[in-house]
Design a protein around this motif. Structure first.
Motif, PDB file in Angstrom:
ATOM      1  N   ILE A 234      45.452  35.242  48.971  1.00 36.26           N
ATOM      2  CA  ILE A 234      46.605  36.028  48.539  1.00 36.26           C
ATOM      3  C   ILE A 234      47.354  36.498  49.782  1.00 36.26           C
ATOM      4  CG2 ILE A 234      47.387  38.132  47.366  1.00 36.26           C
ATOM      5  CD1 ILE A 234      44.889  37.972  45.616  1.00 36.26           C
ATOM      6  N   TYR A 235      48.625  36.154  49.861  1.00 36.59           N
ATOM      7  CA  TYR A 235      49.460  36.543  50.996  1.00 36.59           C
ATOM      8  C   TYR A 235      50.640  37.358  50.488  1.00 36.59           C
ATOM      9  CZ  TYR A 235      46.671  32.916  53.249  1.00 36.59           C
ATOM     10  OH  TYR A 235      45.631  32.166  53.711  1.00 36.59           O
ATOM     11  N   SER A 236      51.354  37.966  51.389  1.00 41.29           N
ATOM     12  CA  SER A 236      52.461  38.847  50.992  1.00 41.29           C
ATOM     13  C   SER A 236      53.623  38.089  50.375  1.00 41.29           C
ATOM     14  CB  SER A 236      52.961  39.651  52.195  1.00 41.29           C
ATOM     15  OG  SER A 236      53.436  38.770  53.212  1.00 41.29           O
ATOM     16  N   ASN A 237      53.665  36.776  50.579  1.00 43.80           N
ATOM     17  CA  ASN A 237      54.792  35.993  50.055  1.00 43.80           C
ATOM     18  C   ASN A 237      54.380  34.759  49.271  1.00 43.80           C
ATOM     19  OD1 ASN A 237      53.770  34.575  52.205  1.00 43.80           O
ATOM     20  ND2 ASN A 237      55.762  34.044  53.095  1.00 43.80           N
ATOM     21  N   ARG A 238      53.063  34.584  49.043  1.00 44.64           N
ATOM     22  CA  ARG A 238      52.629  33.383  48.330  1.00 44.64           C
ATOM     23  C   ARG A 238      51.162  33.501  47.929  1.00 44.64           C
ATOM     24  NH1 ARG A 238      51.823  32.355  53.625  1.00 44.64           N
ATOM     25  NH2 ARG A 238      50.032  31.056  54.229  1.00 44.64           N
ATOM     26  N   PHE A 239      50.752  32.562  47.077  1.00 41.31           N
ATOM     27  CA  PHE A 239      49.355  32.420  46.680  1.00 41.31           C
ATOM     28  C   PHE A 239      48.952  30.967  46.918  1.00 41.31           C
ATOM     29  CE2 PHE A 239      51.340  35.626  44.025  1.00 41.31           C
ATOM     30  CZ  PHE A 239      50.466  36.698  44.142  1.00 41.31           C
ATOM     31  N   GLU A 240      47.775  30.758  47.474  1.00 38.54           N
ATOM     32  CA  GLU A 240      47.287  29.403  47.725  1.00 38.54           C
ATOM     33  C   GLU A 240      46.273  29.038  46.635  1.00 38.54           C
ATOM     34  OE1 GLU A 240      48.435  27.386  49.830  1.00 38.54           O
ATOM     35  OE2 GLU A 240      49.546  28.635  51.273  1.00 38.54           O
ATOM     36  N   PHE A 241      46.784  28.644  45.479  1.00 38.14           N
ATOM     37  CA  PHE A 241      45.907  28.338  44.348  1.00 38.14           C
ATOM     38  C   PHE A 241      44.969  27.172  44.638  1.00 38.14           C
ATOM     39  CE2 PHE A 241      48.749  31.026  41.906  1.00 38.14           C
ATOM     40  CZ  PHE A 241      47.899  31.571  40.957  1.00 38.14           C
ATOM     41  N   LYS A 242      45.441  26.204  45.420  1.00 38.65           N
ATOM     42  CA  LYS A 242      44.615  25.030  45.702  1.00 38.65           C
ATOM     43  C   LYS A 242      43.374  25.386  46.502  1.00 38.65           C
ATOM     44  CE  LYS A 242      48.361  21.624  45.508  1.00 38.65           C
ATOM     45  NZ  LYS A 242      49.098  20.573  46.257  1.00 38.65           N
ATOM     46  N   GLN A 243      43.400  26.517  47.176  1.00 40.47           N
ATOM     47  CA  GLN A 243      42.272  26.911  48.011  1.00 40.47           C
ATOM     48  C   GLN A 243      41.251  27.769  47.264  1.00 40.47           C
ATOM     49  OE1 GLN A 243      42.096  25.511  51.001  1.00 40.47           O
ATOM     50  NE2 GLN A 243      44.068  24.557  50.540  1.00 40.47           N
ATOM     51  N   ILE A 244      41.591  28.204  46.065  1.00 44.69           N
ATOM     52  CA  ILE A 244      40.676  29.054  45.301  1.00 44.69           C
ATOM     53  C   ILE A 244      39.592  28.192  44.677  1.00 44.69           C
ATOM     54  CG2 ILE A 244      40.462  30.695  43.392  1.00 44.69           C
ATOM     55  CD1 ILE A 244      43.396  31.435  43.806  1.00 44.69           C
ATOM     56  N   ARG A 245      38.344  28.498  44.985  1.00 47.76           N
ATOM     57  CA  ARG A 245      37.222  27.757  44.436  1.00 47.76           C
ATOM     58  C   ARG A 245      36.655  28.521  43.242  1.00 47.76           C
ATOM     59  NH1 ARG A 245      39.531  24.515  46.575  1.00 47.76           N
ATOM     60  NH2 ARG A 245      39.035  23.321  48.449  1.00 47.76           N
ATOM     61  N   LEU A 246      36.709  27.922  42.076  1.00 45.24           N
ATOM     62  CA  LEU A 246      36.339  28.608  40.848  1.00 45.24           C
ATOM     63  C   LEU A 246      34.849  28.432  40.562  1.00 45.24           C
ATOM     64  CD1 LEU A 246      39.414  27.626  38.645  1.00 45.24           C
ATOM     65  CD2 LEU A 246      39.128  29.621  40.137  1.00 45.24           C
TER      66      LEU A 246
ATOM     67  N   ASP B 128      60.694  45.990  44.690  1.00 49.32           N
ATOM     68  CA  ASP B 128      61.531  45.013  45.382  1.00 49.32           C
ATOM     69  C   ASP B 128      60.966  43.598  45.362  1.00 49.32           C
ATOM     70  OD1 ASP B 128      63.251  47.091  46.082  1.00 49.32           O
ATOM     71  OD2 ASP B 128      62.115  47.539  47.910  1.00 49.32           O
ATOM     72  N   SER B 129      59.701  43.440  45.015  1.00 52.65           N
ATOM     73  CA  SER B 129      59.072  42.115  45.087  1.00 52.65           C
ATOM     74  C   SER B 129      59.470  41.243  43.901  1.00 52.65           C
ATOM     75  CB  SER B 129      57.548  42.266  45.131  1.00 52.65           C
ATOM     76  OG  SER B 129      57.150  42.932  46.308  1.00 52.65           O
ATOM     77  N   ASP B 130      59.352  39.943  44.109  1.00 53.59           N
ATOM     78  CA  ASP B 130      59.662  38.968  43.062  1.00 53.59           C
ATOM     79  C   ASP B 130      58.782  39.214  41.835  1.00 53.59           C
ATOM     80  OD1 ASP B 130      60.790  36.279  42.161  1.00 53.59           O
ATOM     81  OD2 ASP B 130      58.632  35.916  42.082  1.00 53.59           O
ATOM     82  N   PRO B 131      59.361  39.270  40.645  1.00 49.77           N
ATOM     83  CA  PRO B 131      58.581  39.546  39.439  1.00 49.77           C
ATOM     84  C   PRO B 131      57.443  38.560  39.195  1.00 49.77           C
ATOM     85  CG  PRO B 131      60.900  39.839  38.986  1.00 49.77           C
ATOM     86  CD  PRO B 131      60.806  39.236  40.355  1.00 49.77           C
ATOM     87  N   ARG B 132      57.670  37.292  39.491  1.00 47.65           N
ATOM     88  CA  ARG B 132      56.618  36.306  39.299  1.00 47.65           C
ATOM     89  C   ARG B 132      55.447  36.566  40.255  1.00 47.65           C
ATOM     90  NH1 ARG B 132      57.882  31.712  36.260  1.00 47.65           N
ATOM     91  NH2 ARG B 132      60.041  31.660  35.565  1.00 47.65           N
ATOM     92  N   TYR B 133      55.777  36.948  41.457  1.00 47.28           N
ATOM     93  CA  TYR B 133      54.723  37.287  42.414  1.00 47.28           C
ATOM     94  C   TYR B 133      53.911  38.473  41.905  1.00 47.28           C
ATOM     95  CZ  TYR B 133      52.347  38.773  46.644  1.00 47.28           C
ATOM     96  OH  TYR B 133      51.374  39.147  47.541  1.00 47.28           O
ATOM     97  N   MET B 134      54.611  39.514  41.447  1.00 51.28           N
ATOM     98  CA  MET B 134      53.912  40.717  40.984  1.00 51.28           C
ATOM     99  C   MET B 134      53.051  40.431  39.757  1.00 51.28           C
ATOM    100  SD  MET B 134      54.664  42.844  43.249  1.00 51.28           S
ATOM    101  CE  MET B 134      53.680  44.122  42.483  1.00 51.28           C
TER     102      MET B 134
END
Length: 227
Positions: free
Chosen positions: A141-153, A115-121
């Motif tokens: 990583i959240y159930s409805n979004r990703f916070e890419f700006k917060q990921i420290r590489l 049922d989830s959005d394909p892009r999310y999956m």
């Protein structure tokens, strides 16, 4: 500003291969279903009949690869596709650890693959493909979004950085990686390429394909390079 991992060039205009089928100029085209029925771009999963047939065991992994990527004529990209099919992968995930990380996140966040959005999956599939990347991204990583700006590489390998760039491209719809980079076997290894290709298929067919048995008949494989 995010620092580039060695061997990756600064982002330039190129060909986006995720989300929709792209033409040789990098523009977004309608999928074949939209073209056939005169619809606007669907923006969601397409090739539904093909995906259903795959679920019933009537279509092989090879067929799905050929059908979806048929309009991309980049020689080295098609060579890598051919090598991928010939390697006879026995599952969608690149390792048992990848599958475990993915399933653990789905269970923890109560995510339903069908049922989830394909892009999310597809984005989640990639962010859990690499152990180091997953450890850096898991708090964002959240159930409805990703916070890419917060990921420290930090401490990223070339392969994990490539996965991150494709995941960000899929999720945002903006191009962060070029076709030449994805096609370069000296830059991106086989397992990483497989993860990228399978994520692109998830965008098109949805998370449901992860429950389909992968059938690969490499002994009848059409040569992707010469098609």
């Amino acid at each position: 500003m995010m620092m580039l991992v060695p061997r990756f060039s600064p982002r330039q205009k190129g060909l986006i291969v995720v989300g929709e089928t792209a033409d040789v100029k990098g523009g977004i085209k309608k999928c074949r279903s939209c073209e056939k029925w005169g619809k606007e771009n669907c923006g969601g999963t397409a090739y539904t009949n093909l995906a259903n047939s795959m679920g019933m065991g009537r279509v092989t992994y090879r067929k799905v690869i050929i059908e979806f990527f048929s309009e991309i004529n980049h020689f080295y990209f098609r060579k890598r596709l051919s090598d991928l099919v010939a390697s006879s992968p026995d599952g969608w995930f690149i390792s048992e650890a990848h599958e475990k990380r993915f399933e653990n996140v789905c269970e923890m966040l109560k995510i339903h693959k069908i049922d989830s959005d394909p892009r999310y999956m597809a984005t989640l599939f990639l962010l859990t493909a690499d152990g180091r990347l997953c450890s850096l991204a898991k708090e964002h990583i959240y159930s409805n979004r990703f916070e890419f700006k917060q990921i420290r590489l930090n401490g990223m390998t070339t392969n994990s950085y490539a996965i991150y760039k494709v995941a960000k491209t899929i999720y945002t719809g903006k191009e962060y990686i070029k076709l030449n980079e994805i096609s370069d076997k000296h830059l991106i290894d086989h397992q990483t390429f497989m993860a990228i290709i399978n994520a692109i298929l998830i965008v098109k067919y949805g998370g449901e394909i992860l429950s389909f048995e992968m059938k690969v008949r490499f002994y009848t494989m059409v040569n992707l390079i010469n098609r």
